[in-house]
Enzyme design. Structure first.
Site, PDB file in Angstrom:
ATOM      1  N   ASP A  40      -5.394   8.245   8.525  1.00  0.00           N
ATOM      2  CA  ASP A  40      -5.755   7.644   9.794  1.00  0.00           C
ATOM      3  C   ASP A  40      -5.582   8.567  10.976  1.00  0.00           C
ATOM      4  O   ASP A  40      -4.647   9.350  11.034  1.00  0.00           O
ATOM      5  CB  ASP A  40      -4.899   6.393  10.000  1.00  0.00           C
ATOM      6  CG  ASP A  40      -5.494   5.241   9.232  1.00  0.00           C
ATOM      7  OD1 ASP A  40      -6.648   5.364   8.815  1.00  0.00           O
ATOM      8  OD2 ASP A  40      -4.808   4.235   9.065  1.00  0.00           O
ATOM      9  N   ASP A  71       5.464  19.666   8.274  1.00  0.00           N
ATOM     10  CA  ASP A  71       6.455  20.755   8.236  1.00  0.00           C
ATOM     11  C   ASP A  71       7.723  20.363   7.467  1.00  0.00           C
ATOM     12  O   ASP A  71       8.341  21.198   6.804  1.00  0.00           O
ATOM     13  CB  ASP A  71       6.816  21.197   9.665  1.00  0.00           C
ATOM     14  CG  ASP A  71       7.286  20.032  10.515  1.00  0.00           C
ATOM     15  OD1 ASP A  71       6.484  19.113  10.756  1.00  0.00           O
ATOM     16  OD2 ASP A  71       8.473  20.015  10.913  1.00  0.00           O
ATOM     17  N   GLN A  72       8.125  19.097   7.527  1.00  0.00           N
ATOM     18  CA  GLN A  72       9.361  18.691   6.836  1.00  0.00           C
ATOM     19  C   GLN A  72       9.171  18.652   5.313  1.00  0.00           C
ATOM     20  O   GLN A  72      10.095  18.921   4.558  1.00  0.00           O
ATOM     21  CB  GLN A  72       9.852  17.329   7.344  1.00  0.00           C
ATOM     22  CG  GLN A  72      10.221  17.326   8.815  1.00  0.00           C
ATOM     23  CD  GLN A  72      11.270  18.386   9.155  1.00  0.00           C
ATOM     24  OE1 GLN A  72      12.333  18.448   8.541  1.00  0.00           O
ATOM     25  NE2 GLN A  72      10.955  19.229  10.109  1.00  0.00           N
ATOM     26  N   ARG A 114      -4.198   9.642   3.591  1.00  0.00           N
ATOM     27  CA  ARG A 114      -3.040  10.438   3.968  1.00  0.00           C
ATOM     28  C   ARG A 114      -2.173  10.772   2.744  1.00  0.00           C
ATOM     29  O   ARG A 114      -1.674  11.877   2.578  1.00  0.00           O
ATOM     30  CB  ARG A 114      -2.234   9.594   4.968  1.00  0.00           C
ATOM     31  CG  ARG A 114      -0.971  10.218   5.441  1.00  0.00           C
ATOM     32  CD  ARG A 114      -1.280  11.281   6.416  1.00  0.00           C
ATOM     33  NE  ARG A 114      -0.099  12.005   6.822  1.00  0.00           N
ATOM     34  CZ  ARG A 114      -0.136  13.203   7.365  1.00  0.00           C
ATOM     35  NH1 ARG A 114      -1.291  13.803   7.549  1.00  0.00           N
ATOM     36  NH2 ARG A 114       0.956  13.802   7.724  1.00  0.00           N
ATOM     37  N   LYS A 168       0.841  -1.212   0.000  1.00  0.00           N
ATOM     38  CA  LYS A 168       0.000   0.000   0.000  1.00  0.00           C
ATOM     39  C   LYS A 168       0.870   1.255   0.000  1.00  0.00           C
ATOM     40  O   LYS A 168       0.626   2.182  -0.768  1.00  0.00           O
ATOM     41  CB  LYS A 168      -0.896  -0.017   1.241  1.00  0.00           C
ATOM     42  CG  LYS A 168      -1.410   1.336   1.696  1.00  0.00           C
ATOM     43  CD  LYS A 168      -2.220   1.210   2.965  1.00  0.00           C
ATOM     44  CE  LYS A 168      -2.392   2.489   3.752  1.00  0.00           C
ATOM     45  NZ  LYS A 168      -1.200   2.978   4.440  1.00  0.00           N
ATOM     46  N   ASN A 169       1.870   1.283   0.852  1.00  0.00           N
ATOM     47  CA  ASN A 169       2.623   2.531   0.999  1.00  0.00           C
ATOM     48  C   ASN A 169       3.564   2.823  -0.181  1.00  0.00           C
ATOM     49  O   ASN A 169       4.035   3.941  -0.310  1.00  0.00           O
ATOM     50  CB  ASN A 169       3.371   2.565   2.339  1.00  0.00           C
ATOM     51  CG  ASN A 169       2.408   2.758   3.496  1.00  0.00           C
ATOM     52  OD1 ASN A 169       1.223   3.028   3.289  1.00  0.00           O
ATOM     53  ND2 ASN A 169       2.893   2.610   4.723  1.00  0.00           N
ATOM     54  N   ARG A 195      -0.119  14.615  12.838  1.00  0.00           N
ATOM     55  CA  ARG A 195       0.700  14.226  11.686  1.00  0.00           C
ATOM     56  C   ARG A 195       1.102  15.476  10.919  1.00  0.00           C
ATOM     57  O   ARG A 195       0.567  15.763   9.843  1.00  0.00           O
ATOM     58  CB  ARG A 195      -0.070  13.235  10.794  1.00  0.00           C
ATOM     59  CG  ARG A 195      -0.470  11.969  11.533  1.00  0.00           C
ATOM     60  CD  ARG A 195      -1.117  10.957  10.628  1.00  0.00           C
ATOM     61  NE  ARG A 195      -0.140  10.277   9.798  1.00  0.00           N
ATOM     62  CZ  ARG A 195      -0.436   9.264   8.971  1.00  0.00           C
ATOM     63  NH1 ARG A 195      -1.683   8.840   8.885  1.00  0.00           N
ATOM     64  NH2 ARG A 195       0.498   8.695   8.246  1.00  0.00           N
ATOM     65  N   PRO A 196       2.067  16.222  11.443  1.00  0.00           N
ATOM     66  CA  PRO A 196       2.480  17.471  10.780  1.00  0.00           C
ATOM     67  C   PRO A 196       3.154  17.199   9.437  1.00  0.00           C
ATOM     68  O   PRO A 196       3.637  16.094   9.192  1.00  0.00           O
ATOM     69  CB  PRO A 196       3.473  18.084  11.772  1.00  0.00           C
ATOM     70  CG  PRO A 196       3.957  16.945  12.610  1.00  0.00           C
ATOM     71  CD  PRO A 196       2.856  15.931  12.650  1.00  0.00           C
TER      72      PRO A 196
HETATM   73  C1  LIG Z   1       1.261   6.450   3.193  1.00  0.00           C
HETATM   74  C2  LIG Z   1       2.371   6.058   4.094  1.00  0.00           C
HETATM   75  O1  LIG Z   1       3.445   5.682   3.646  1.00  0.00           O
HETATM   76  N1  LIG Z   1       2.112   6.059   5.377  1.00  0.00           N
HETATM   77  C3  LIG Z   1       3.146   5.638   6.308  1.00  0.00           C
HETATM   78  C4  LIG Z   1       4.076   6.811   6.558  1.00  0.00           C
HETATM   79  O2  LIG Z   1       3.288   7.905   7.007  1.00  0.00           O
HETATM   80  P1  LIG Z   1       3.939   9.337   7.015  1.00  0.00           P
HETATM   81  O3  LIG Z   1       4.846   9.467   5.846  1.00  0.00           O
HETATM   82  O4  LIG Z   1       2.828  10.312   7.106  1.00  0.00           O
HETATM   83  O5  LIG Z   1       4.785   9.300   8.343  1.00  0.00           O
HETATM   84  P2  LIG Z   1       6.187   9.976   8.594  1.00  0.00           P
HETATM   85  O6  LIG Z   1       7.286   9.017   8.326  1.00  0.00           O
HETATM   86  O7  LIG Z   1       6.207  11.272   7.867  1.00  0.00           O
HETATM   87  O8  LIG Z   1       6.110  10.274  10.158  1.00  0.00           O
HETATM   88  C5  LIG Z   1       7.113   9.851  11.055  1.00  0.00           C
HETATM   89  C6  LIG Z   1       7.155  10.777  12.239  1.00  0.00           C
HETATM   90  O9  LIG Z   1       7.593  12.061  11.812  1.00  0.00           O
HETATM   91  C7  LIG Z   1       6.707  13.072  12.228  1.00  0.00           C
HETATM   92  N2  LIG Z   1       6.696  14.107  11.166  1.00  0.00           N
HETATM   93  C8  LIG Z   1       6.492  13.721   9.871  1.00  0.00           C
HETATM   94  C9  LIG Z   1       6.502  14.653   8.850  1.00  0.00           C
HETATM   95  C10 LIG Z   1       6.733  16.004   9.175  1.00  0.00           C
HETATM   96  O10 LIG Z   1       6.766  16.882   8.304  1.00  0.00           O
HETATM   97  N3  LIG Z   1       6.934  16.342  10.471  1.00  0.00           N
HETATM   98  C11 LIG Z   1       6.930  15.424  11.482  1.00  0.00           C
HETATM   99  O11 LIG Z   1       7.117  15.767  12.638  1.00  0.00           O
HETATM  100  C12 LIG Z   1       5.362  12.358  12.377  1.00  0.00           C
HETATM  101  O12 LIG Z   1       4.516  13.048  13.247  1.00  0.00           O
HETATM  102  C13 LIG Z   1       5.805  11.009  12.910  1.00  0.00           C
HETATM  103  O13 LIG Z   1       6.028  11.091  14.300  1.00  0.00           O
HETATM  104  O14 LIG Z   1       5.038   6.435   7.531  1.00  0.00           O
HETATM  105  C14 LIG Z   1       4.460   6.131   8.812  1.00  0.00           C
HETATM  106  C15 LIG Z   1       5.599   5.865   9.766  1.00  0.00           C
HETATM  107  O15 LIG Z   1       6.317   4.754   9.364  1.00  0.00           O
HETATM  108  C16 LIG Z   1       3.506   4.943   8.681  1.00  0.00           C
HETATM  109  O16 LIG Z   1       2.826   4.779   9.901  1.00  0.00           O
HETATM  110  C17 LIG Z   1       2.485   5.181   7.598  1.00  0.00           C
HETATM  111  O17 LIG Z   1       1.818   3.975   7.300  1.00  0.00           O
HETATM  112  C1  LIG Z   2      -1.052   4.895   9.086  1.00  0.00           C
HETATM  113  C2  LIG Z   2      -1.185   4.185   7.979  1.00  0.00           C
HETATM  114  O1  LIG Z   2      -1.561   4.658   6.776  1.00  0.00           O
HETATM  115  P1  LIG Z   2      -1.680   6.160   6.231  1.00  0.00           P
HETATM  116  O2  LIG Z   2      -0.358   6.818   6.399  1.00  0.00           O
HETATM  117  O3  LIG Z   2      -2.025   5.943   4.806  1.00  0.00           O
HETATM  118  O4  LIG Z   2      -2.768   6.830   7.038  1.00  0.00           O
HETATM  119  C3  LIG Z   2      -0.912   2.726   7.964  1.00  0.00           C
HETATM  120  O5  LIG Z   2      -0.828   2.172   6.851  1.00  0.00           O
HETATM  121  O6  LIG Z   2      -0.817   2.104   9.028  1.00  0.00           O
END
Ligand SMILES: CC(=O)N[C@H]1[C@@H](OP(=O)(O)OP(=O)(O)OC[C@H]2O[C@@H](n3ccc(=O)[nH]c3=O)[C@H](O)[C@@H]2O)O[C@H](CO)[C@@H](O)[C@@H]1O
Ligand SMILES: C=C(OP(=O)(O)O)C(=O)O
Length: 420
Positions: free
Chosen positions: A116, A124-125, A92, A22-23, A121-122
Site C-alpha cells: 500500500d 533498514d531494520q 508488501r 491477513k497480517n 516504508r523502509p
Molecule cells: C503485512 C503487514 O503485517 N503489514 C502491517 C505491518 O506493516 P510493516 O511490517 O511493513 O510495518 P512496520 O511495523 O515495519 O512499520 C512500523 C514503522 O516502522 C518504520 N520502519 C519499519 C521497518 C524498517 O525497517 N524501518 C522503519 O523505519 C515504518 O516506516 C513505520 O513507520 O505493520 C504496519 C504497522 O502496524 C501495518 O500498517 C501493516 O498492516
Molecule cells: C498497510 C496494510 O497492509 P500491507 O502492509 O500489506 O500493505 C494494511 O493492512 O493496512
C-alpha cells in the site's frame, strides 16, 4: 480493474463472522517453506494477497491448494528460482520471503516489495537483522541480494524502530541459525505470536513472542504435525465494529479475540458506543449521542494505524471535532480528498494530524481506493451516503477483506462488484 458499487442509506443489522488475519496469513505462507513437510492452515481469508503468495510459491515449485478456507502448502520439492516480480510487487508482505528463503537456503534474492501507498516504508531494520545474523546484503536494480555464505549465527539484535515486518523476518531467518538469537525492542502484535505458535508447533524454539524480547534458538528440522488455525483478523473486526456503530441497528461481530481490540473498543466506548463485549464476539447496538475523541496510532497494544481510516466514518457522527494523530505513517491520508467528495468534513492541515468534524447528508460519488484501509473508509461512508457510490481500484480492498460483498450483503447492505 474492479469497482464496488454501493446504493447507500440502508441500515445494517444481523451477524458477521470475521475471517483469519491477513497480517498473520501473509507471514505464515512464506514461513511454510521453512518446513520439511507439507503444512496445512485453516481459517485462511479469501483475499487477493493469498493468491499472489501462491503464485510466488508456485515459481519455487512449491505446490498449494486453497479451498473453503483451507490452504495446503507442500514445500518438499522446493527449488531456488527467480520470484515473479508482478506478484512480489502486488503486496508488501512478499518481503517475508527474504527471511524465509534466508532461513531455508542461507541466501535470498527478492525484488523490493510493493504494497500500500501509505508513505515511506523502509526495510533498514530487516536488513540490520539479516546482517547481524551473518548475512551480507546489497541492493541493486530494485532487488535485494542476501547471502550468508558461512551460515547464519545467532546474534543480539536491538530494533531501532518497533517493526512488525522486521520482527517476523528476523524470526524466520533465525529459526535455523546456530545458537540463541535475542531480539530486543521487538514488535508485540498478535500476528507475531501466531507466527511463533506455527513455527513452535513444528519444532522451533521461539520464546517471548508477544513481548518486546524474543529469544529464538536455532533448530535443524521443522516438521508440521497438525493444522494451524489462523487467528481472527482484528483489523477486519474493527472495521465492522465501526461500521456497525455508524450505520447499524444491532450487529453481532463474531469470531473476534476482544483482547486484541482493546485499544480500539476503548475508544468506541469513550465515544458512547454501548458495546457488549462477549467471549469471542461483540454486539454493537444502534448508537446515539456520540462524543468526539482523540486517537493516537501506536504499535500494539496501541491504537492500530490500520484502523484510523476505518473508524473515520463513525467519527463524522460525533458532536464536535475528533482528532487523529497518525504516528506510524503520517502520510497515510489518501482517503481524505476522496471522503471530501462524499461530503465528509475532514482535513489534515498539520503533518500527521487529521481532523474529522461532525457532518451528515453524505452523497454518493465516484471515488478511488488508494490503499486497503482508505478503501474501507470509502465503502463505509458510501453505505452511509444517499445515492450511488462507486469505489474504483477495488483491488486494494479485495487485497485484504475476506468475502466483503457477501458479508455486507448479509448485513442488509446494497453493494455489488463490477468490472471498470
Ligand atoms: C503485512 C503487514 O503485517 N503489514 C502491517 C505491518 O506493516 P510493516 O511490517 O511493513 O510495518 P512496520 O511495523 O515495519 O512499520 C512500523 C514503522 O516502522 C518504520 N520502519 C519499519 C521497518 C524498517 O525497517 N524501518 C522503519 O523505519 C515504518 O516506516 C513505520 O513507520 O505493520 C504496519 C504497522 O502496524 C501495518 O500498517 C501493516 O498492516
Ligand atoms: C498497510 C496494510 O497492509 P500491507 O502492509 O500489506 O500493505 C494494511 O493492512 O493496512
Amino acid at each position: 480493474m474492479k469497482k464496488l458499487v454501493i446504493h447507500g442509506g440502508r441500515r445494517l443489522s444481523g451477524e458477521v463472522t470475521i475471517g483469519g488475519a491477513k497480517n498473520s496469513t501473509v507471514a505464515l505462507i512464506p514461513a511454510a517453506i521453512l518446513a520439511e513437510t507439507p503444512v496445512k492452515f485453516d481459517s485462511v481469508p479469501d483475499i487477493l494477497d493469498v493468491y499472489n503468495l501462491q503464485a510466488i510459491l508456485n515459481s519455487m515449485n512449491v505446490t498449494s491448494t486453497f479451498e473453503g478456507g483451507e490452504l495446503m502448502i507442500d514445500p518438499t520439492d522446493i527449488v531456488e528460482s527467480e520470484l515473479p516480480s508482478t506478484a512480489i510487487k502486488s503486496l508488501r508482505a512478499s518481503y517475508y520471503f527474504m527471511g524465509s528463503l534466508l532461513g531455508r537456503f542461507g541466501r535470498a534474492t527478492v525484488t523490493f516489495p510493493g504494497g500500500d501507498n501509505i508513505g515511506p516504508r523502509p526495510i533498514d531494520q530487516h536488513i540490520k537483522g539479516f546482517e547481524a545474523l551473518g548475512a551480507t546484503v546489497h541492493e541493486e536494480n530494485d532487488t535485494v541480494f542476501i547471502n550468508a555464505e558461512n551460515g547464519l549465527k545467532a546474534a543480539r539484535i536491538f530494533l531501532d524502530v518497533v517493526s512488525v515486518g522486521a520482527t517476523m523476518n528476523i524470526i524466520m531467518a533465525a529459526v535455523h541459525a546456530e545458537g540463541t538469537t535475542v531480539l530486543e525492542n521487538a514488535a508485540r502484535e498478535p500476528e507475531i505470536i501466531d507466527l511463533a505458535t506455527f513455527l513452535n508447533n513444528m519444532g522451533a524454539q521461539i520464546r517471548g513472542a508477544g513481548t518486546d524480547v524474543i529469544r529464538i534458538t536455532g533448530v535443524e528440522h521443522l516438521e508440521s504435525k497438525n493444522t494451524h488455525t489462523i487467528i481472527p483478523d482484528r483489523i477486519e473486526a474493527g472495521t465492522y465494529l465501526a461500521l456497525a456503530a455508524a450505520q447499524g441497528d444491532g450487529v453481532l461481530v463474531k469470531n473476534v479475540i476482544p483482547e486484541h481490540l482493546e485499544s480500539f473498543t476503548a475508544k468506541l466506548l469513550e465515544m458512547g458506543v454501548k458495546l457488549d463485549v462477549r467471549e469471542d464476539s461483540i454486539y454493537v447496538p444502534k448508537s446515539v449521542d456520540l462524543q468526539p475523541i482523540h486517537v493516537k496510532t501506536a504499535p500494539f497494544p496501541g491504537f492500530a494505524t490500520d484502523l484510523q481510516q476505518p473508524v473515520t466514518p463513525l467519527l463524522t457522527l460525533a458532536g464536535g471535532t475528533s482528532v487523529i494523530q497518525e504516528t506510524i505513517y503520517p502520510e497515510r491520508t489518501r482517503h481524505i480528498p476522496e471522503l471530501q467528495k462524499l461530503g465528509v468534513d475532514i482535513s489534515n492541515n498539520t503533518y500527521g494530524q487529521i481532523e474529522v468534524t461532525q457532518s451528515s447528508d453524505f452523497h454518493g460519488a465516484r471515488v478511488s481506493a488508494a490503499e486497503i484501509r482508505a478503501g474501507a473508509s470509502l465503502v463505509a461512508t458510501g453505505l452511509m451516503a444517499d445515492g450511488v457510490t462507486e469505489v474504483v481500484n477495488a483491488e486494494h480492498v479485495l487485497r485484504g477483506y475476506d468475502h466483503i460483498i457477501h458479508k455486507l450483503t448479509m448485513l442488509n447492505a446494497d453493494i455489488q462488484i463490477a468490472e471498470e
